[in-house]
Write a protein that holds these residues in place. Structure first.
Motif, mmCIF file in Angstrom:
data_model
loop_
_atom_site.group_PDB
_atom_site.id
_atom_site.type_symbol
_atom_site.label_atom_id
_atom_site.label_comp_id
_atom_site.label_asym_id
_atom_site.label_seq_id
_atom_site.Cartn_x
_atom_site.Cartn_y
_atom_site.Cartn_z
ATOM 1 N N GLN A 411 34.671 86.325 16.472
ATOM 2 C CA GLN A 411 34.209 87.456 17.277
ATOM 3 C C GLN A 411 33.077 88.232 16.615
ATOM 4 N N HIS A 412 33.081 88.325 15.283
ATOM 5 C CA HIS A 412 32.094 89.156 14.606
ATOM 6 C C HIS A 412 31.024 88.334 13.886
ATOM 7 N N ASN A 413 31.045 87.003 14.060
ATOM 8 C CA ASN A 413 29.924 86.189 13.590
ATOM 9 C C ASN A 413 28.694 86.467 14.443
ATOM 10 N N LYS A 414 27.507 86.382 13.850
ATOM 11 C CA LYS A 414 26.282 86.370 14.630
ATOM 12 C C LYS A 414 26.136 84.999 15.290
ATOM 13 N N PRO A 420 25.382 87.634 9.744
ATOM 14 C CA PRO A 420 26.419 87.058 8.886
ATOM 15 C C PRO A 420 27.378 86.135 9.642
ATOM 16 N N LEU A 421 27.817 85.106 8.945
ATOM 17 C CA LEU A 421 28.807 84.161 9.462
ATOM 18 C C LEU A 421 30.066 84.337 8.615
ATOM 19 N N THR A 441 31.681 87.166 3.117
ATOM 20 C CA THR A 441 30.970 88.350 3.581
ATOM 21 C C THR A 441 29.555 88.380 3.000
ATOM 22 N N THR A 442 28.775 89.321 3.485
ATOM 23 C CA THR A 442 27.491 89.630 2.854
ATOM 24 C C THR A 442 27.757 90.509 1.624
ATOM 25 N N ALA A 443 26.689 90.934 0.960
ATOM 26 C CA ALA A 443 26.829 91.781 -0.233
ATOM 27 C C ALA A 443 27.387 93.156 0.092
ATOM 28 N N SER A 444 27.413 93.529 1.378
ATOM 29 C CA SER A 444 27.981 94.825 1.748
ATOM 30 C C SER A 444 29.490 94.770 1.910
ATOM 31 N N VAL A 541 30.127 90.550 -2.327
ATOM 32 C CA VAL A 541 30.447 89.338 -1.567
ATOM 33 C C VAL A 541 31.913 89.001 -1.804
ATOM 34 N N GLN A 542 32.661 88.859 -0.717
ATOM 35 C CA GLN A 542 34.067 88.464 -0.782
ATOM 36 C C GLN A 542 34.176 87.066 -0.172
#
Length: 557
Positions: A411-414, A420-421, A441-444, A541-542
């Motif tokens: 649902q929250h993938n671009k 972000p994927l 995740t991204t760096a955020s 990043v996680q």
């Protein structure tokens, strides 16, 4: 004011190097000026990827340009028009080496060094066209840059360790051959010893590796670091490693031998259990030993004591052993068949009084007391490949929103590769089968929520009413500091499973379980994976992988 002319940016996949004449391309806009080009490589981003010592063809089919030139950078060469992609030796067709300028309409550019390369196309028009900038003399300039990421060759690098001692290091430039086997190093191991193989390859940005072993307790592995036990006496060659790279990078694969000879000799260590005891689907209890078994008489069954207790059922008895045998596929393993059934709600222990079970190097199995058996649980989520994320994206719908698999919606993938994927089916990592689900995740860090939404459960398989143990396998990257993940059936509020991963060991596959839960039948709604940032909102990043979520069915006695 001059009227702006429209242009067409044409991206076409040409299956061979450009070798046609210019008059085969008609001006697409008649007398109008236009900036148009064709490439042998299709791209949705405007950037290109290519392997070292491969080429890209570019053709300027712009119309009514006053002047035209290409610029190719250092580390590239242009190939003559006699060149064809059917040729295997490109060096025979090199005409010029960069940095240099070319005035040909069509160019085939060979990439001789890795890294980011920029090819420039400059066209001057007397009229305004898209992407053009007006010059002081009243003409219009288009300065188009084609960015190419040239991937280096895959060059496997690895080490082999015996304990903490590095006994073999193979560099990028080492190219061992079987013809040189007489010069290879020999390592001596006692039966039951292990070697650790560590992949350290970076050149060419590999996505995966496959180890192939000889003489050890496993034939293959895809792990970056893997332990191999050597239980059989004899002389062996270690095997090989295959480094591979997959799309959207340029596909590639390189195999390198592991130049190591292994000599396994009799052990001076005791012959004992090597790990725990477990039950399989047929109720056979098995365990491994620190070496291959050479002698196991049928009468040894009388030296085993198997106790079965079940507090709920008020049951506590010793059950006779019907037979003991060496496993047909693993000579280090003993299989015990009982004379009466057991259930996974039982607590089963096994003890052994030393008799005459011997290893191939004549060591005698030592006694052991009341070892608990890990019981077999069948899963209720027995939908082939579903919670193992085995099914690759089939080509319909958006690959990025579907997390590169079937049966799910991230649902929250671009909806493009820029991401972000958060979720992505990864066939380079798995606990079991050919793939797992990567969360990254991204760096955020983690967003408010990232959801992998499962397909409607009625279309898959219902979960019947019963008592279950929720379980999942997880591999957590060492730098990850996540504390929780959640699976849920949205049709049943009781069917929400929160796994605490704050203390889970990292860098290896670990099975997580929750306490028993009694559920009603579930035959509708969705099956979702939810990861929220509450309590785990670190801006880093996680990254982790998940495989084989299941509801383990408890068998009452």
């Amino acid at each position: 004011m001059k009227k702006m002319k429209k242009i067409g940016i044409v991206l076409m996949l040409i299956l061979s190097a450009f070798g046609c004449s210019e008059n085969e391309y008609d001006a697409p806009y008649g007398d109008f000026s236009s900036f148009t080009w064709i490439a042998t490589q299709n791209t949705t981003t405007g950037d290109y990827v290519v392997a070292l010592n491969q080429f890209i063809g570019l053709y300027d089919v712009s119309t009514n340009a006053v002047s035209h030139s290409w610029s190719i950078p250092e580390g590239t060469s242009s190939l003559s028009k006699e060149f064809s992609s059917d040729n295997s030796i490109y060096s025979d067709f090199i005409e010029a080496t960069g940095p240099t300028s070319l005035d040909d309409q069509q160019i085939n550019v060979l990439f001789n060094t890795p890294g980011i390369k920029e090819i420039a196309l400059k066209n001057v028009f007397k009229d305004s066209v898209t992407e053009s900038v007006k010059q002081a003399d009243g003409t219009w300039l288009v300065d188009k840059i084609f960015t190419v990421n040239v991937y280096d060759d895959l060059k496997p690098v690895f080490q082999v360790l015996k304990g903490t001692e590095v006994i073999l290091s193979v560099s990028e430039t080492d190219m061992p051959t079987i013809e040189d086997i007489d010069s290879w190093k020999t390592v001596s191991l006692e039966a039951g010893d292990k070697l650790t193989y560590v992949d350290m390859t970076t050149s060419g940005e590999p996505d995966a590796r496959t180890w192939t072993f000889k003489g050890g307790d496993k034939d293959k592995s895809s792990a970056d670091s893997v332990d191999v036990l050597y239980n059989s006496l004899g002389d062996f060659v270690a095997g090989d490693i295959t480094s591979s790279r997959k799309e959207p990078k340029p596909k590639g694969e390189v195999i390198k031998l592991i130049p190591l000879k292994i000599k396994v000799i009799p052990s001076t260590k005791p012959f004992v259990l090597n790990g725990g005891l477990k039950e399989d689907a047929t109720e056979v209890i098995s365990f491994k030993l620190t070496g291959e078994i050479g002698v196991l008489a049928a009468s040894e069954k009388d030296n085993f004591t198997v106790n079965v207790a079940n507090t709920t059922a008020g049951f506590n008895q010793n059950i006779a052993v019907q037979s003991v045998a060496i496993n047909s596929e693993d000579a280090t393993q003993i299989d015990i068949t009982l004379a009466a059934p057991i259930y996974n709600s039982d607590v089963v222990t096994v003890a052994y009084t030393s008799g005459d079970i011997q290893s191939v190097d004549s060591r005698v199995l030592e006694s052991f007391e009341n070892k608990k058996v890990v019981m077999y649980f069948e899963g209720a989520m027995n939908i082939p490949g579903y919670t193992g994320y085995e099914q690759e994206w089939g080509g319909s719908g958006n690959q990025f929103k579907k997390a590169n698999t079937e049966g799910y919606f991230a649902q929250h993938n671009k909806n493009n590769e820029g991401g972000p994927l958060y979720y992505w089916r990864d066939d380079a990592m798995s606990y079991q089968g050919n793939s797992s689900m990567k969360f990254e995740t991204t760096a955020s860090g983690i967003p408010a929520i990232a959801r992998l939404q499962g397909a409607g459960f009625t279309t898959l398989s219902p979960v019947t009413a019963g008592t279950y143990i929720p379980s999942v396998w997880v591999y957590i990257e060492n730098s990850t500091v996540m504390s929780s993940i959640q699976f849920s059936f949205n049709a049943d509020s009781d069917a929400t499973f929160n796994f605490d991963i704050s203390a889970t060991e990292k860098g290896k596959w670990v099975k997580l379980t929750l306490p028993e839960i009694t559920l009603g039948g579930i035959n509708s709604g969705r099956f979702d994976l939810n990861i929220e940032n509450t309590g785990q909102d670190d801006a880093i990043v996680q990254k982790l992988w998940l495989d084989n979520f299941d509801l383990l069915i408890i068998e009452p006695r």
